[in-house]
Design a protein around this motif. Structure first.
Motif, PDB file in Angstrom:
ATOM      1  N   VAL A   1       0.836  -1.204   0.000  1.00  0.00           N
ATOM      2  CA  VAL A   1       0.000   0.000   0.000  1.00  0.00           C
ATOM      3  C   VAL A   1       0.872   1.255   0.000  1.00  0.00           C
ATOM      4  O   VAL A   1       0.601   2.217  -0.736  1.00  0.00           O
ATOM      5  CB  VAL A   1      -0.968  -0.016   1.203  1.00  0.00           C
ATOM      6  N   GLU A   2       1.933   1.253   0.780  1.00  0.00           N
ATOM      7  CA  GLU A   2       2.855   2.393   0.792  1.00  0.00           C
ATOM      8  C   GLU A   2       3.513   2.563  -0.568  1.00  0.00           C
ATOM      9  O   GLU A   2       3.644   3.687  -1.074  1.00  0.00           O
ATOM     10  CB  GLU A   2       3.923   2.186   1.875  1.00  0.00           C
ATOM     11  N   LEU A   3       3.914   1.456  -1.187  1.00  0.00           N
ATOM     12  CA  LEU A   3       4.514   1.522  -2.519  1.00  0.00           C
ATOM     13  C   LEU A   3       3.525   2.074  -3.542  1.00  0.00           C
ATOM     14  O   LEU A   3       3.878   2.923  -4.372  1.00  0.00           O
ATOM     15  CB  LEU A   3       4.984   0.129  -2.954  1.00  0.00           C
ATOM     16  N   ALA A   4       2.279   1.589  -3.482  1.00  0.00           N
ATOM     17  CA  ALA A   4       1.261   2.047  -4.430  1.00  0.00           C
ATOM     18  C   ALA A   4       0.982   3.534  -4.261  1.00  0.00           C
ATOM     19  O   ALA A   4       0.786   4.263  -5.248  1.00  0.00           O
ATOM     20  CB  ALA A   4      -0.019   1.235  -4.245  1.00  0.00           C
ATOM     21  N   LEU A   5       0.981   4.021  -3.024  1.00  0.00           N
ATOM     22  CA  LEU A   5       0.796   5.447  -2.768  1.00  0.00           C
ATOM     23  C   LEU A   5       1.920   6.262  -3.385  1.00  0.00           C
ATOM     24  O   LEU A   5       1.696   7.301  -4.000  1.00  0.00           O
ATOM     25  CB  LEU A   5       0.740   5.707  -1.263  1.00  0.00           C
ATOM     26  N   ARG A   6       3.141   5.793  -3.199  1.00  0.00           N
ATOM     27  CA  ARG A   6       4.294   6.523  -3.749  1.00  0.00           C
ATOM     28  C   ARG A   6       4.241   6.569  -5.276  1.00  0.00           C
ATOM     29  O   ARG A   6       4.590   7.588  -5.877  1.00  0.00           O
ATOM     30  CB  ARG A   6       5.596   5.881  -3.270  1.00  0.00           C
ATOM     31  N   VAL A   7       3.808   5.474  -5.878  1.00  0.00           N
ATOM     32  CA  VAL A   7       3.669   5.460  -7.336  1.00  0.00           C
ATOM     33  C   VAL A   7       2.591   6.447  -7.770  1.00  0.00           C
ATOM     34  O   VAL A   7       2.805   7.287  -8.655  1.00  0.00           O
ATOM     35  CB  VAL A   7       3.324   4.034  -7.828  1.00  0.00           C
ATOM     36  N   ALA A   8       1.416   6.372  -7.158  1.00  0.00           N
ATOM     37  CA  ALA A   8       0.275   7.209  -7.548  1.00  0.00           C
ATOM     38  C   ALA A   8       0.551   8.687  -7.341  1.00  0.00           C
ATOM     39  O   ALA A   8       0.060   9.536  -8.088  1.00  0.00           O
ATOM     40  CB  ALA A   8      -0.969   6.786  -6.770  1.00  0.00           C
ATOM     41  N   GLU A   9       1.354   9.006  -6.315  1.00  0.00           N
ATOM     42  CA  GLU A   9       1.656  10.406  -6.004  1.00  0.00           C
ATOM     43  C   GLU A   9       2.947  10.893  -6.648  1.00  0.00           C
ATOM     44  O   GLU A   9       3.336  12.043  -6.458  1.00  0.00           O
ATOM     45  CB  GLU A   9       1.733  10.578  -4.483  1.00  0.00           C
ATOM     46  N   GLY A  10       3.609  10.039  -7.416  1.00  0.00           N
ATOM     47  CA  GLY A  10       4.814  10.449  -8.125  1.00  0.00           C
ATOM     48  C   GLY A  10       6.014  10.689  -7.232  1.00  0.00           C
ATOM     49  O   GLY A  10       6.820  11.577  -7.492  1.00  0.00           O
ATOM     50  N   ARG A  11       6.158   9.889  -6.169  1.00  0.00           N
ATOM     51  CA  ARG A  11       7.289  10.084  -5.250  1.00  0.00           C
ATOM     52  C   ARG A  11       7.999   8.760  -4.943  1.00  0.00           C
ATOM     53  O   ARG A  11       8.308   8.432  -3.823  1.00  0.00           O
ATOM     54  CB  ARG A  11       6.823  10.761  -3.958  1.00  0.00           C
ATOM     55  N   LEU A  12       8.284   8.026  -6.015  1.00  0.00           N
ATOM     56  CA  LEU A  12       8.949   6.733  -5.869  1.00  0.00           C
ATOM     57  C   LEU A  12      10.462   6.879  -5.694  1.00  0.00           C
ATOM     58  O   LEU A  12      11.131   5.942  -5.240  1.00  0.00           O
ATOM     59  CB  LEU A  12       8.637   5.855  -7.090  1.00  0.00           C
ATOM     60  N   ALA A  13      11.002   8.033  -6.047  1.00  0.00           N
ATOM     61  CA  ALA A  13      12.453   8.254  -5.955  1.00  0.00           C
ATOM     62  C   ALA A  13      12.952   7.967  -4.541  1.00  0.00           C
ATOM     63  O   ALA A  13      12.326   8.361  -3.546  1.00  0.00           O
ATOM     64  CB  ALA A  13      12.791   9.689  -6.344  1.00  0.00           C
ATOM     65  N   GLY A  14      14.069   7.252  -4.445  1.00  0.00           N
ATOM     66  CA  GLY A  14      14.670   6.948  -3.156  1.00  0.00           C
ATOM     67  C   GLY A  14      14.085   5.733  -2.457  1.00  0.00           C
ATOM     68  O   GLY A  14      14.560   5.333  -1.388  1.00  0.00           O
ATOM     69  N   THR A  15      13.053   5.137  -3.050  1.00  0.00           N
ATOM     70  CA  THR A  15      12.417   3.967  -2.434  1.00  0.00           C
ATOM     71  C   THR A  15      13.241   2.712  -2.693  1.00  0.00           C
ATOM     72  O   THR A  15      13.754   2.507  -3.797  1.00  0.00           O
ATOM     73  CB  THR A  15      10.996   3.757  -3.010  1.00  0.00           C
ATOM     74  N   GLU A  16      13.387   1.886  -1.668  1.00  0.00           N
ATOM     75  CA  GLU A  16      14.068   0.605  -1.826  1.00  0.00           C
ATOM     76  C   GLU A  16      13.101  -0.516  -1.467  1.00  0.00           C
ATOM     77  O   GLU A  16      12.269  -0.375  -0.570  1.00  0.00           O
ATOM     78  CB  GLU A  16      15.314   0.531  -0.934  1.00  0.00           C
ATOM     79  N   LEU A  17      13.219  -1.621  -2.174  1.00  0.00           N
ATOM     80  CA  LEU A  17      12.359  -2.768  -1.927  1.00  0.00           C
ATOM     81  C   LEU A  17      13.045  -3.766  -1.008  1.00  0.00           C
ATOM     82  O   LEU A  17      14.261  -3.957  -1.082  1.00  0.00           O
ATOM     83  CB  LEU A  17      12.000  -3.466  -3.242  1.00  0.00           C
ATOM     84  N   SER A  18      12.253  -4.385  -0.158  1.00  0.00           N
ATOM     85  CA  SER A  18      12.760  -5.413   0.747  1.00  0.00           C
ATOM     86  C   SER A  18      12.079  -6.734   0.404  1.00  0.00           C
ATOM     87  O   SER A  18      10.853  -6.783   0.230  1.00  0.00           O
ATOM     88  CB  SER A  18      12.467  -5.025   2.199  1.00  0.00           C
ATOM     89  N   TRP A  19      12.877  -7.807   0.324  1.00  0.00           N
ATOM     90  CA  TRP A  19      12.360  -9.111  -0.077  1.00  0.00           C
ATOM     91  C   TRP A  19      12.644 -10.180   0.975  1.00  0.00           C
ATOM     92  O   TRP A  19      13.662 -10.143   1.653  1.00  0.00           O
ATOM     93  CB  TRP A  19      12.983  -9.554  -1.406  1.00  0.00           C
ATOM     94  N   LYS A  20      11.738 -11.127   1.089  1.00  0.00           N
ATOM     95  CA  LYS A  20      11.968 -12.286   1.945  1.00  0.00           C
ATOM     96  C   LYS A  20      12.917 -13.238   1.234  1.00  0.00           C
ATOM     97  O   LYS A  20      12.933 -13.321   0.002  1.00  0.00           O
ATOM     98  CB  LYS A  20      10.636 -12.998   2.235  1.00  0.00           C
ATOM     99  N   GLU A  21      13.687 -13.975   1.995  1.00  0.00           N
ATOM    100  CA  GLU A  21      14.552 -14.981   1.396  1.00  0.00           C
ATOM    101  C   GLU A  21      13.708 -16.177   0.980  1.00  0.00           C
ATOM    102  O   GLU A  21      12.633 -16.417   1.519  1.00  0.00           O
ATOM    103  CB  GLU A  21      15.633 -15.412   2.396  1.00  0.00           C
ATOM    104  N   GLY A  22      14.218 -16.941   0.022  1.00  0.00           N
ATOM    105  CA  GLY A  22      13.514 -18.136  -0.407  1.00  0.00           C
ATOM    106  C   GLY A  22      12.888 -17.995  -1.777  1.00  0.00           C
ATOM    107  O   GLY A  22      13.246 -17.115  -2.567  1.00  0.00           O
TER     108      GLY A  22
END
Length: 417
Positions: A299-320
């Motif tokens: 939801v936070e990622l989708a908000l950043r995309v919709a509001e045009g503020r994705l710059a500086g965002t990093e993704l975190s992933w589970k192992e496996g």
């Protein structure tokens, strides 16, 4: 926040499941949803009218909308919501034309040097048939418009290719066909979030489009997917630099700001990655394999995309790793049987079940579409993920279920070399 998920398939169930984990969410809605989503969200009936849904969202005070399927995007649902001052995660109608028209997408790739198969576009049957005689087989014939993942024919004999052209161009309403060079290599998918400037690729994945084991049978919307697909960093960098970047910048140069998910369906050839298709949304079933591995707040990622503020965002992933196996109804992809009684027991740890085509009928759970259930196994590695998914499937009461028993086979072979 009040969050709405648009759609009724396995991809939308996965989006809803992931959105429900966000601390920002106060209330969830799904429109029209399916039986599996009832435990997570309030289901809102919808007949496909994007303006009517936008009116409802405005009246209900929806803070963010996530759109799963391609049809509403191509019909302009993002434009309808934006006109009412509502935030929506998904591209505008113009941007969604990368999926709405394969001819448009191929022209865009040609203009901005994005590697893809050589092609020609036809609207006249006789011209298309003459071209097939000229180029011969193997060849790929595509319906230029939306076809729910089933509008592609990989033809190895001329009669099959001509029949595919006739099926598309001889319709009463007319049509447009794209005839492409046949590419050899391994297929993979890279999904990426973008706000029109910043591009954030997700884990690579691999779909299995044929109905039967060994990549036999008709093309479908997808019979299973695995993530992450073992793509080396150099190849992924090329996808970013040669495909995703030029696409987003090219659209922006033509006055189109793309905000949402870009789906790049790729063929990994000897010359490098080439685009088979662009889609304007999460893949189905790729989303069901990728989203369970995403640690970050969707939801936070989708908000950043919709509001045009994705710059500086990093993704975190589970192992496996993750493996999704699709259980389809008998007759899919042609005329799937509906109303089949289903029994879906509580899955064990390491297994998720996303409903795709289900509904309640007199208190019973029954099938309501071609692809009915998605069983997702999670594990330390792909082998364990697959073992968990396939161990659970026999417990599901689904008479006549059609599913592939070789999901992930190619990736496993690649990992073992």
């Amino acid at each position: 926040m009040k969050v709405l998920v648009v759609g009724s398939g396995g991809r939308e169930h996965a989006l809803l499941w992931k959105a429900a984990q966000s601390p920002r969410v106060k209330r969830l809605y799904a429109s029209p949803g399916n039986a599996g989503m009832e435990a997570l969200a309030e289901l809102v009936p919808w007949n496909g009218d994007v303006e009517a849904l936008a009116d409802w969202a405005l009246a209900e005070g929806i803070d963010l909308t996530l759109v799963g399927p391609e049809a509403p995007l191509v019909e302009g649902i993002a434009d309808a919501f934006q006109a009412r001052g509502l935030l929506l995660f998904g591209p505008t109608q113009k941007a969604a034309m990368i999926e709405g028209s394969k001819a448009f997408a191929k022209g865009l790739m040609e203009r901005y040097g994005i590697p893809t198969a050589r092609y020609r576009v036809f609207r006249e049957p006789l011209e298309a048939l003459a071209y097939l005689e000229e180029v011969g087989v193997p060849v790929v014939v595509k319906d230029s418009g939306l076809a729910a993942g089933k509008g592609v024919t990989v033809a190895f004999d001329l009669h099959q290719a001509k029949q595919a052209v006739a099926n598309i161009l001889n319709r009463a309403e007319g049509g447009e066909v794209v005839i492409e060079e046949y590419l050899e290599g391994e297929e993979a998918t890279v999904l990426a979030l973008t706000d029109g400037e910043t591009i954030l690729p997700l884990l690579p994945s691999q779909d299995h489009k044929r109905l039967l084991d060994g990549d036999q049978g008709p093309m479908t919307g997808g019979m299973g997917a695995i993530a992450p697909y073992p793509m080396d960093r150099a190849t992924l960098r090329r996808v970013e630099e040669e495909i995703l970047g030029p696409l987003v910048r090219g659209l922006r140069a033509e006055g189109v700001v793309y905000r949402g998910v870009v789906y790049a369906g790729l063929m990994l050839t000897r010359e490098g990655p080439k685009v088979l298709e662009f889609n304007a949304r999460f893949g189905d079933p790729e989303a069901q394999a990728v989203l369970p591995l995403l640690e970050s707040d969707l939801v936070e990622l989708a908000l950043r995309v919709a509001e045009g503020r994705l710059a500086g965002t990093e993704l975190s992933w589970k192992e496996g790793a993750s493996a999704c196996v699709v259980l389809a109804a008998p007759g899919y992809p042609g005329s799937p049987r509906k109303g089949i009684p289903l029994h879906v027991p509580e899955p064990p740890e390491g297994v998720l079940v996303f409903h795709a085509g289900t509904r309640r009928e007199g208190g019973r759970l029954v099938s309501a579409g071609g692809r009915v259930l998605n069983v997702v196994g999670l594990g330390r590695d792909l082998r364990e993920a697959l073992e968990r998914a396939y161990a659970y499937i026999p417990q599901v009461g689904f008479p006549g279920a059609v599913y592939r028993r070789d999901i992930g086979r190619r990736a496993l072979a690649r990992l073992s070399t």
